[in-house]
Design a protein around this motif. Structure first.
Motif, PDB file in Angstrom:
ATOM      1  N   ILE A  20       0.850  -1.137   0.213  1.00 30.05           N
ATOM      2  CA  ILE A  20       0.126   0.096  -0.015  1.00 30.05           C
ATOM      3  C   ILE A  20       0.740   1.343  -0.161  1.00 30.05           C
ATOM      4  N   PRO A  21       1.313   1.599  -1.295  1.00 29.24           N
ATOM      5  CA  PRO A  21       2.296   2.967  -1.277  1.00 29.24           C
ATOM      6  C   PRO A  21       1.626   4.148  -0.500  1.00 29.24           C
ATOM      7  N   ASP A  22       0.339   4.204  -0.511  1.00 29.00           N
ATOM      8  CA  ASP A  22       0.063   5.522   0.075  1.00 29.00           C
ATOM      9  C   ASP A  22      -1.187   5.279   1.137  1.00 29.00           C
ATOM     10  N   PHE A  23      -0.774   5.201   2.476  1.00 27.24           N
ATOM     11  CA  PHE A  23      -1.691   5.371   3.504  1.00 27.24           C
ATOM     12  C   PHE A  23      -1.395   6.183   4.691  1.00 27.24           C
ATOM     13  N   THR A  24      -2.469   6.357   5.263  1.00 31.04           N
ATOM     14  CA  THR A  24      -2.352   7.565   6.341  1.00 31.04           C
ATOM     15  C   THR A  24      -2.426   6.582   7.852  1.00 31.04           C
ATOM     16  N   ALA A 117      -8.554  14.521   6.027  1.00 26.11           N
ATOM     17  CA  ALA A 117      -7.524  14.246   6.853  1.00 26.11           C
ATOM     18  C   ALA A 117      -6.332  13.937   6.307  1.00 26.11           C
ATOM     19  N   ALA A 118      -6.553  12.926   5.347  1.00 21.16           N
ATOM     20  CA  ALA A 118      -5.259  12.363   4.499  1.00 21.16           C
ATOM     21  C   ALA A 118      -4.606  13.268   3.529  1.00 21.16           C
ATOM     22  N   ALA A 119      -5.450  14.172   2.933  1.00 19.91           N
ATOM     23  CA  ALA A 119      -4.904  15.309   2.052  1.00 19.91           C
ATOM     24  C   ALA A 119      -4.096  16.270   2.826  1.00 19.91           C
ATOM     25  N   ALA A 120      -4.292  16.570   3.976  1.00 17.56           N
ATOM     26  CA  ALA A 120      -3.757  17.650   4.886  1.00 17.56           C
ATOM     27  C   ALA A 120      -2.640  16.999   5.683  1.00 17.56           C
ATOM     28  N   ALA A 121      -2.496  15.709   5.998  1.00 15.52           N
ATOM     29  CA  ALA A 121      -1.553  14.965   6.927  1.00 15.52           C
ATOM     30  C   ALA A 121      -0.220  15.539   6.709  1.00 15.52           C
ATOM     31  N   GLU A 122       0.417  15.452   7.658  1.00 16.16           N
ATOM     32  CA  GLU A 122       1.980  15.607   7.846  1.00 16.16           C
ATOM     33  C   GLU A 122       2.819  14.460   7.362  1.00 16.16           C
ATOM     34  N   GLN A 123       3.780  14.746   6.889  1.00 16.83           N
ATOM     35  CA  GLN A 123       4.822  13.606   6.416  1.00 16.83           C
ATOM     36  C   GLN A 123       5.726  13.558   7.647  1.00 16.83           C
ATOM     37  N   ILE A 126       9.934   8.096  10.295  1.00 21.60           N
ATOM     38  CA  ILE A 126       9.886   7.290  11.520  1.00 21.60           C
ATOM     39  C   ILE A 126      11.009   6.212  10.855  1.00 21.60           C
ATOM     40  N   GLY A 127      12.088   6.306  11.635  1.00 19.71           N
ATOM     41  CA  GLY A 127      12.993   5.463  10.968  1.00 19.71           C
ATOM     42  C   GLY A 127      13.549   5.857   9.615  1.00 19.71           C
ATOM     43  N   ALA A 128      13.677   4.698   9.033  1.00 25.15           N
ATOM     44  CA  ALA A 128      13.817   4.787   7.417  1.00 25.15           C
ATOM     45  C   ALA A 128      12.641   5.313   6.652  1.00 25.15           C
ATOM     46  N   ALA A 129      11.610   5.039   7.370  1.00 23.77           N
ATOM     47  CA  ALA A 129      10.255   5.275   6.784  1.00 23.77           C
ATOM     48  C   ALA A 129       9.766   6.598   6.747  1.00 23.77           C
ATOM     49  N   THR A 130       8.738   6.740   6.089  1.00 26.71           N
ATOM     50  CA  THR A 130       7.902   8.241   6.092  1.00 26.71           C
ATOM     51  C   THR A 130       6.358   7.685   6.043  1.00 26.71           C
ATOM     52  N   VAL A 131       5.808   8.356   7.312  1.00 28.59           N
ATOM     53  CA  VAL A 131       4.574   7.959   7.466  1.00 28.59           C
ATOM     54  C   VAL A 131       3.456   9.229   7.299  1.00 28.59           C
ATOM     55  N   LYS A 132       2.338   9.475   6.933  1.00 32.33           N
ATOM     56  CA  LYS A 132       1.606  10.262   6.864  1.00 32.33           C
ATOM     57  C   LYS A 132       0.471  10.255   8.043  1.00 32.33           C
ATOM     58  N   ILE A 133       0.738  11.292   8.809  1.00 32.37           N
ATOM     59  CA  ILE A 133      -0.057  11.310  10.192  1.00 32.37           C
ATOM     60  C   ILE A 133      -1.076  12.763  10.048  1.00 32.37           C
ATOM     61  N   PRO A 134      -2.512  12.667  10.338  1.00 32.03           N
ATOM     62  CA  PRO A 134      -3.210  13.641  10.212  1.00 32.03           C
ATOM     63  C   PRO A 134      -2.914  14.949  11.341  1.00 32.03           C
ATOM     64  N   ALA A 204     -12.166  24.423   9.240  1.00 26.92           N
ATOM     65  CA  ALA A 204     -12.901  24.917   8.586  1.00 26.92           C
ATOM     66  C   ALA A 204     -12.062  25.325   7.166  1.00 26.92           C
ATOM     67  N   SER A 205     -11.003  25.237   7.326  1.00 28.67           N
ATOM     68  CA  SER A 205     -10.249  25.903   6.393  1.00 28.67           C
ATOM     69  C   SER A 205      -9.501  24.739   5.363  1.00 28.67           C
ATOM     70  N   THR A 206      -9.616  23.376   5.996  1.00 25.52           N
ATOM     71  CA  THR A 206      -9.107  22.132   5.317  1.00 25.52           C
ATOM     72  C   THR A 206     -10.106  21.086   5.181  1.00 25.52           C
ATOM     73  N   TRP A 207     -11.430  20.985   5.897  1.00 25.85           N
ATOM     74  CA  TRP A 207     -12.593  20.267   5.425  1.00 25.85           C
ATOM     75  C   TRP A 207     -13.341  20.627   4.549  1.00 25.85           C
ATOM     76  N   GLY A 208     -14.165  19.816   3.847  1.00 26.85           N
ATOM     77  CA  GLY A 208     -15.099  20.125   2.701  1.00 26.85           C
ATOM     78  C   GLY A 208     -16.416  20.300   3.562  1.00 26.85           C
TER      79      GLY A 208
END
Length: 257
Positions: A20-24, A117-123, A126-134, A204-208
């Protein structure tokens, strides 16, 4: 592993990323990242289960994508991966046009706000990996949705919301409050109200609009009364104060004056 989420196995992240290349990352690990790692508050009740969310066009595509893993079990989203239970939450406009996804016949989840939440998540590295976190505000929004959908069967969402709201006026979020003079004037520089209000403004500025309407529906007076009582069961903040914080959050979301 050491780092922002030392308890999260790096090997699991690599296994997930290979399929799963893209998960949050959502759930308890995302909560603890915001509450403990960033805001510096005590950890909430720890669980070794991992929750992630993935965007899919259909449940058929979801099941095909998840075939390499052991599962699904239980509610149709639980998989055993590297010996760890991982709940993989599907979301997307095609499978949840009204925010509700059916994972098994008769089994549903409310995934309102997950796309935002996924669209605005922070990269987050974590170790050698990178994870999206809301973001913190998105975590609050997601927890409000989860609480409204299942609060009659579990209290864990209310338990999580208390520390997440507290995190809005601690750590970097707390420091940033004092540069927001509009919020300061509105709330007489009371950080316990400024923090939730600013989190609401961020939502209000990030959610639909449809997702914001859902949050406003949840934060009606009856919802605030019930939720504030549940949050206050942990002996930290009186329910009356929590209720005022939730009202401030709602004002930020709805942009009420």
């Amino acid at each position: 592993m050491t780092g922002p989420l030392a308890e999260l196995p790096e090997g699991l992240l690599h296994t997930l990323s290979a399929v799963i290349p893209d998960f949050t990352l959502v759930g308890s690990f995302a909560r603890d990242y915001r509450v403990h790692t960033i805001a510096g508050l005590p950890r909430v009740a720890q669980t070794l289960d991992v929750d992630i969310a993935i965007l899919v066009p259909s449940m058929t595509d979801y099941r095909t994508q998840m075939k390499p893993f052991n599962g699904p079990h239980g509610t149709g989203i639980a998989f055993l991966i590297n010996g760890i239970q991982v709940d993989v939450i599907p979301y997307g406009p095609q499978i949840a046009p009204q925010g509700i996804v059916e994972t098994l016949e008769g089994v549903t989840l409310d995934v309102t706000g997950m796309n935002e939440a996924a669209a605005a998540a922070e990269q987050v590295p974590i170790g050698a990996a990178t994870v999206k976190i809301p973001t913190l505000s998105s975590m609050i929004g997601l927890k409000l949705v989860a609480w409204a959908y299942r609060n009659h069967t579990t209290q864990k969402d209310a338990r999580d919301l208390g520390p997440l709201i507290t995190a809005t006026y601690h750590g970097p979020s707390g420091e940033d409050l004092w540069t927001n003079h509009d919020a300061g004037m509105k709330w007489a520089y009371d950080d316990m109200l400024m923090g939730p209000y600013i989190a609401g403004r961020e939502l209000a500025s990030t959610w639909g609009q449809a997702s914001l309407d859902r949050l406003n529906e949840i934060l009606q007076p009856t919802g605030i009364a019930e939720l504030s009582t549940q949050i206050a069961r942990s002996p930290t903040t009186p329910s009356s104060v929590v209720a005022e914080q939730l009202k401030a959050l709602r004002q930020g979301i709805s942009q009420d004056t």
